[in-house]
Design a protein around this motif. Sequence first.
Motif, PDB file in Angstrom:
ATOM      1  N   GLN A  65      84.560  33.826  54.931  1.00 31.92           N
ATOM      2  CA  GLN A  65      85.429  33.552  56.065  1.00 31.92           C
ATOM      3  C   GLN A  65      86.855  33.272  55.578  1.00 31.92           C
ATOM      4  O   GLN A  65      87.048  32.506  54.630  1.00 31.92           O
ATOM      5  N   SER A 106      85.736  42.277  58.011  1.00 34.22           N
ATOM      6  CA  SER A 106      85.680  40.822  58.086  1.00 34.22           C
ATOM      7  C   SER A 106      86.042  40.357  59.503  1.00 34.22           C
ATOM      8  O   SER A 106      86.287  41.160  60.399  1.00 34.22           O
ATOM      9  N   ASN A 107      86.111  39.038  59.656  1.00 37.53           N
ATOM     10  CA  ASN A 107      86.559  38.449  60.919  1.00 37.53           C
ATOM     11  C   ASN A 107      87.976  37.902  60.824  1.00 37.53           C
ATOM     12  O   ASN A 107      88.414  37.146  61.692  1.00 37.53           O
TER      13      ASN A 107
END
Length: 319
Positions: A65, A106-107
């Motif tokens: 993250q 990804s985020n």
Amino acid sequence: MFVAQNIRNFVFNVDCFSKYFDVKICITGTSGFVGQNLIPSISEKEYNILSISLRDEWLQRLPAQYEAIIHLAGKAHDTKNTSSAEEYFEINTELTKQLFDQFLQSNARDFIYFSSVKSAADTVEGMLDENVDPNPQTPYGQSKRQAEEYLLNSELPAERRLFVLRPCMIHGPGNKGNLNLLYKVVSKGIPWPLAAFENRRSFLSIANLQYVIKQILQDPSIPGGVYNLADDDSLSTNELIQLIGEARDKKPALWRVSPRLIEGIAKVGDTLRLPLNSERLKKLTESYVVDNSKIKAALDINKMPVSAREGLLTTLRSF
């Protein structure tokens, strides 16, 4: 530059790292001049920084993250022309594409790519803005432009931002580039013989660059896009030399030698390989003015925090 030098945090196994820190910003190229100045600046805002090397197993260093990637790493323009074209495209284009693909999976919210004004134009007539049809002539500029095209043509998910930043010549305390070389020449008392040539050039203070990045990271309403980065005002080489004199409290010598005579000497230098040749004369006397109005509009400001003159004097006084 590629070898990532961690300035604030130790870089170790990401799984272990993530247990103790909330990694928010990933940065490549932290050993370079921009990286060394940018990390302390954004760390002040309580961002946790992870340094990523694109040379050694960089994929394993991406945490699960994070909020943003700031991609500084790349192969700089080789003024000695000893690098092959393939090196530029392998590093500036292909590694950027791979890193961006990982970002898309990804985020993360933001991908901030440091390109260059040289991706748009090697020479400028008038003022360079973001609407110019890019036409880079060197492998460095072409490799940067190809990376831009890949990023800009990729489908970007909603609520995510891509920033393609095109800085002009960046300077600040500790910078050892062309500005430092010019300072050394003037400091030796050598007269500047090209004062008869009229030109104007844009510069970018590291302080203004830091400001732009911090604003982008803090304000999610700033739209992504292609942005030139430059100080508000351009300066002539003569004005720059006068600033060097001011920084040293000594008046520099400006010689207005006939441009035709200088051009003739440069042509002789093309054949005899003298220190002054036509290409070097062009670099020393050409204009390269960059328009920064788009980024200022996006940041909703009328002027950059640091003036061109103030920023240059800060840099020059550090030499």
